[in-house]
Design a protein around this motif. Structure first.
Motif, short mmCIF file in Angstrom:
data_model
loop_
_atom_site.label_atom_id
_atom_site.label_comp_id
_atom_site.label_asym_id
_atom_site.label_seq_id
_atom_site.Cartn_x
_atom_site.Cartn_y
_atom_site.Cartn_z
N GLU A 269 -29.51 -15.68 -7.27
CA GLU A 269 -30.80 -15.07 -6.96
C GLU A 269 -30.62 -13.81 -6.12
N SER A 270 -31.59 -12.91 -6.24
CA SER A 270 -31.63 -11.72 -5.39
C SER A 270 -33.07 -11.25 -5.29
N GLY B 130 -34.95 -11.23 -2.38
CA GLY B 130 -35.71 -11.72 -1.24
C GLY B 130 -35.71 -10.72 -0.10
N LEU C 246 -38.33 -11.27 -7.32
CA LEU C 246 -37.07 -11.99 -7.29
C LEU C 246 -36.43 -11.95 -8.67
N CYS D 276 -33.05 -13.63 -10.96
CA CYS D 276 -32.04 -14.68 -11.05
C CYS D 276 -31.15 -14.36 -12.24
N ARG E 94 -39.24 -23.55 -4.20
CA ARG E 94 -39.10 -23.03 -2.85
C ARG E 94 -39.08 -24.15 -1.84
N VAL F 266 -37.24 -20.43 1.37
CA VAL F 266 -36.08 -20.09 0.55
C VAL F 266 -36.47 -20.39 -0.89
N TYR G 222 -35.46 -20.81 -4.84
CA TYR G 222 -34.34 -21.21 -5.66
C TYR G 222 -34.67 -21.05 -7.14
N GLN H 251 -28.16 -20.48 -5.23
CA GLN H 251 -27.94 -20.71 -3.80
C GLN H 251 -29.18 -20.42 -2.96
N THR I 225 -32.65 -17.56 -2.10
CA THR I 225 -32.88 -16.28 -1.44
C THR I 225 -34.09 -16.42 -0.52
N GLN I 226 -33.96 -15.87 0.68
CA GLN I 226 -35.01 -16.03 1.69
C GLN I 226 -36.14 -15.03 1.45
#
Length: 124
Positions: free
Chosen positions: A6-7, A9, A20, A22, A38, A93, A95, A116, A118-119
């Motif tokens: 993921e990216s 956040g 977001l 993935c 989440r 977070v 997912y 993993q 992303t916040q």
């Protein structure tokens, strides 16, 4: 099996937007249903959105309906979550998950592979 990363956040003000992404490895991505979940501090993981293998079917949690949009690009092995009108209660977070069954499901135990996380933090 697919591996998910993921990216996208970050920190955003209330009312703002984030997208977001993935990214999935593996040639079978297009056969998987994909979901976003989440987990906020002290709370259980909860369903956010899901999309079928073809993108033709989607499902959303009531709390995000009308604000979030899930989409996928099978040519890029990527699923997205566009989040608009963000609220502080969206802080968690996030997912990404993949279900080889291929069809939309809101049940986390149906998903075989997880990223993993992303916040996402929404300030008031």
């Amino acid at each position: 099996q697919v591996q998910l990363v993921e990216s996208g956040g970050g920190l955003v003000q209330q009312g703002g937007s984030l997208r977001l992404s993935c990214a999935a490895s593996g040639r079978t991505f297009s056969s998987y249903a994909m979901g976003w979940f989440r987990q906020a501090p002290g709370k259980e993981r909860e369903f956010v959105a899901a999309i079928s293998w073809s993108g033709g079917s989607t499902s959303y949690a009531d709390s995000v309906k009308g604000r979030f949009t899930i989409s996928r690009d099978n040519a890029k092995n990527t699923v997205y979550l566009q989040m608009n009108s963000l609220k502080p209660e969206d802080t968690a977070v996030y997912y990404c998950a993949a279900d080889q069954g291929g069809y939309v499901t809101t049940r986390s135990f149906m998903y075989d592979n997880w990223g993993q996380g992303t916040q996402v933090t929404v300030s008031s």
